[in-house]
Design a protein around this motif. Structure first.
Motif, short mmCIF file in Angstrom:
data_model
loop_
_atom_site.label_atom_id
_atom_site.label_comp_id
_atom_site.label_asym_id
_atom_site.label_seq_id
_atom_site.Cartn_x
_atom_site.Cartn_y
_atom_site.Cartn_z
N GLY A 119 0.95 -16.86 4.01
CA GLY A 119 -0.97 -16.14 3.84
C GLY A 119 -1.50 -16.67 5.03
O GLY A 119 -1.32 -17.68 5.60
N ALA A 120 -2.40 -15.98 5.48
CA ALA A 120 -3.32 -16.41 6.51
C ALA A 120 -4.64 -15.76 6.14
O ALA A 120 -5.02 -14.63 5.71
CB ALA A 120 -2.67 -16.02 7.86
N VAL A 121 -5.82 -16.50 6.69
CA VAL A 121 -7.10 -16.03 6.78
C VAL A 121 -7.84 -16.49 7.93
O VAL A 121 -7.35 -17.39 8.54
CB VAL A 121 -7.93 -16.56 5.62
CG1 VAL A 121 -7.45 -16.22 4.17
CG2 VAL A 121 -8.14 -17.99 5.48
N THR A 122 -9.00 -15.62 8.30
CA THR A 122 -9.62 -15.86 9.64
C THR A 122 -11.09 -15.31 9.29
O THR A 122 -11.33 -14.53 8.67
CB THR A 122 -9.06 -15.04 10.74
OG1 THR A 122 -9.56 -15.64 11.96
CG2 THR A 122 -9.35 -13.69 10.73
N GLY A 123 -12.07 -16.14 10.17
CA GLY A 123 -13.39 -16.01 9.90
C GLY A 123 -14.11 -15.99 8.70
O GLY A 123 -14.97 -15.33 8.44
N VAL A 124 -13.65 -16.69 7.73
CA VAL A 124 -14.34 -17.16 6.62
C VAL A 124 -15.32 -18.27 6.61
O VAL A 124 -15.16 -19.03 7.56
CB VAL A 124 -13.49 -17.67 5.33
CG1 VAL A 124 -12.47 -16.63 5.16
CG2 VAL A 124 -12.73 -18.97 5.70
N ARG A 138 -0.75 -15.76 -0.05
CA ARG A 138 0.36 -15.71 0.03
C ARG A 138 1.16 -15.33 -1.31
O ARG A 138 2.01 -14.48 -1.51
CB ARG A 138 1.04 -17.11 0.48
CG ARG A 138 2.48 -17.01 0.87
CD ARG A 138 3.14 -18.63 0.97
NE ARG A 138 3.07 -19.41 -0.49
CZ ARG A 138 3.88 -19.60 -1.24
NH1 ARG A 138 5.06 -18.68 -1.02
NH2 ARG A 138 3.74 -20.30 -2.11
N THR A 139 0.44 -16.01 -2.29
CA THR A 139 1.03 -15.79 -3.51
C THR A 139 0.48 -14.70 -4.51
O THR A 139 1.20 -14.46 -5.32
CB THR A 139 0.96 -17.16 -4.31
OG1 THR A 139 -0.42 -17.61 -4.56
CG2 THR A 139 1.68 -18.41 -3.64
N ASP A 140 -0.73 -14.49 -4.21
CA ASP A 140 -1.65 -13.57 -5.24
C ASP A 140 -2.03 -12.41 -4.65
O ASP A 140 -2.95 -11.63 -5.20
CB ASP A 140 -2.83 -14.22 -5.87
CG ASP A 140 -2.17 -15.39 -6.73
OD1 ASP A 140 -2.35 -15.17 -8.17
OD2 ASP A 140 -1.88 -16.38 -6.40
N SER A 141 -1.63 -11.91 -3.37
CA SER A 141 -1.98 -10.60 -2.80
C SER A 141 -0.45 -9.81 -2.07
O SER A 141 0.17 -10.63 -1.87
CB SER A 141 -3.29 -10.99 -1.77
OG SER A 141 -2.48 -11.05 -0.49
N PRO A 142 -0.88 -8.68 -2.09
CA PRO A 142 0.37 -8.00 -1.49
C PRO A 142 0.53 -8.19 0.35
O PRO A 142 1.24 -7.46 0.65
CB PRO A 142 -0.03 -6.42 -1.94
CG PRO A 142 -1.45 -6.44 -1.81
CD PRO A 142 -1.78 -7.86 -2.45
N HIS A 143 -0.77 -8.97 0.81
CA HIS A 143 -0.88 -8.97 2.04
C HIS A 143 -0.45 -10.36 2.78
O HIS A 143 -0.23 -11.24 2.02
CB HIS A 143 -2.16 -8.54 2.38
CG HIS A 143 -2.78 -7.16 1.81
ND1 HIS A 143 -2.15 -6.17 2.16
CD2 HIS A 143 -3.73 -7.08 0.96
CE1 HIS A 143 -2.79 -5.23 1.37
NE2 HIS A 143 -3.61 -5.72 0.74
N VAL A 144 -0.56 -10.36 4.12
CA VAL A 144 -0.07 -11.65 4.52
C VAL A 144 -1.36 -12.28 5.42
O VAL A 144 -1.74 -13.22 5.30
CB VAL A 144 0.95 -11.77 5.77
CG1 VAL A 144 1.11 -12.74 6.62
CG2 VAL A 144 2.32 -11.27 5.23
N PHE A 145 -2.48 -11.42 6.06
CA PHE A 145 -3.48 -11.75 6.76
C PHE A 145 -4.67 -11.11 6.16
O PHE A 145 -4.79 -9.95 6.37
CB PHE A 145 -3.09 -11.53 7.90
CG PHE A 145 -3.68 -12.35 9.18
CD1 PHE A 145 -4.75 -13.14 8.93
CD2 PHE A 145 -3.37 -12.29 10.52
CE1 PHE A 145 -5.53 -13.85 9.77
CE2 PHE A 145 -3.86 -12.83 11.60
CZ PHE A 145 -5.07 -13.74 11.19
#
Length: 351
Positions: A119-124, A138-145
């Motif tokens: 799991g990854a996030v940017t610009g928050v 990573r655990t609660d969404s269907p996405h990675v980024f």
């Protein structure tokens, strides 16, 4: 030919299966970092050095406690990163550097070596602990980024703790931005170091994990994204190879794919050794400095391209290692066999 193919397949199967060790020590290991760069002991007071070392030890102790109690590598990584995100000494969460527009924009990523989920996030801008948001991705969404407003909305739905702009802002970081603008300096000239934080861990079940969190580079513009939230560049974990967290000049780490590159090379060496020894290869892997050599080689490649920085990594054998091509890196490591250290300058630099 058929015999050779069957032998190779058996060796590779043995490699991907749990290793049979005579003495599987250490049972757990962890390494952390708080940035790398042009660090000069003559420019740091005794009080400043003590403060950094205490902060590193505090984070290391938090991760160690999880592992010693039989907790997961993922939980240990989060436990170690959280106090670093909350400490204004480091460029992650509270104390993050400012963008050109005078905002604190935060990035983070995390990866589980068991299944390579990430799991990854940017610009928050409002998430108190970005590493926890990366874990929720990573655990609660269907996405990675996830990025920006979308990541913030997801965080709200997950009821993660937020903080106002003044929580992240510090006078020291604002002064760096103002000095950069006034003197037309680069982020490298202003910061002298890359303050990204990260942790990597091996737990008692043999699982690996890695996480990284940062505020980026002083004066970054146009939505610039560095390596820290990029899976494969700043963070990577694979039980078959290693767990890596990087800190440095992100553009170069992205170009080299540093974290995944180190793990890929380590995995190849481990597979080759498994084939040669029929799977009984832990003693060789523990004895030889193959992982350190690979990390040093990749960091030299970064340096040859013009980039600075460093990495921390742990291997399935429990080796907790550093490699950096700068004069220093805020770092620490500990293992269940008694190793415990924090350091800032020298030793471990890749030439």
């Amino acid at each position: 030919m058929k015999t050779i193919i069957l032998a190779a397949a058996a060796a590779l199967f043995a490699f991907t299966s749990p290793l049979h060790a005579k003495a599987p020590a250490p049972e757990w290991s962890i390494a952390i970092h708080g940035g790398a760069g042009t660090l000069d002991p003559d420019r740091m007071t005794t009080e400043q050095r003590a403060a950094y070392e205490a902060a590193l030890q505090n984070a290391l102790d938090a991760g160690k406690a999880v592992l010693a109690e039989g907790g997961s590598a993922m939980d240990a990584v989060k436990a170690a990163i959280l106090p670093l995100e909350d400490d204004p000494l480091f460029n992650a969460g509270r104390g993050a550097v400012f963008t050109w527009e005078g905002r604190n924009e935060l990035d983070a990523s995390i990866m589980d070596g068991r299944d390579r989920s990430a799991g990854a996030v940017t610009g928050v801008t409002t998430i108190k602990n970005p590493i926890l948001l990366a874990e929720k991705v990573r655990t609660d969404s269907p996405h990675v980024f996830l990025m920006g407003e979308g990541a913030e909305q997801f965080a709200s739905e997950q009821q993660l703790e937020t903080a106002p702009p003044e929580w992240f802002a510090t006078e020291r970081r604002l002064e760096s931005l103002e000095r950069m603008k006034a003197n037309a300096l680069s982020a490298i000239d202003v910061d002298l170091k890359f303050g990204t934080v990260g942790a990597v861990a091996l737990d008692q079940d043999g699982n690996l994990a890695a996480g990284t969190s940062t505020g980026g580079m002083t004066g970054k513009r146009w939505g610039r994204i560095g390596d820290a939230p990029v899976i494969g560049a700043g963070t990577y974990a694979d039980n078959r190879a290693c767990a890596v967290s990087a800190t440095g000049w992100g553009e170069y780490f992205i170009r080299v794919g540093v974290a995944a590159e180190i793990c890929s090379r380590i995995r190849m060496v481990r597979a080759q050794q498994a084939f040669k020894s029929g799977g009984e290869h832990r003693e060789w892997l523990e004895r030889e400095g193959y992982a350190q050599g690979i990390a040093d080689a990749v960091m030299k490649e970064v340096k040859d391209l013009g980039g600075d920085g460093g990495v921390i990594l742990v291997t399935p054998e429990g080796q907790a290692l550093y490699s950096f091509n700068t004069t220093g890196m805020y770092r620490g490591r500990a293992t269940s066999d008694g190793l415990n250290e924090v350091a800032i300058f020298g030793e471990g630099a890749a030439e």
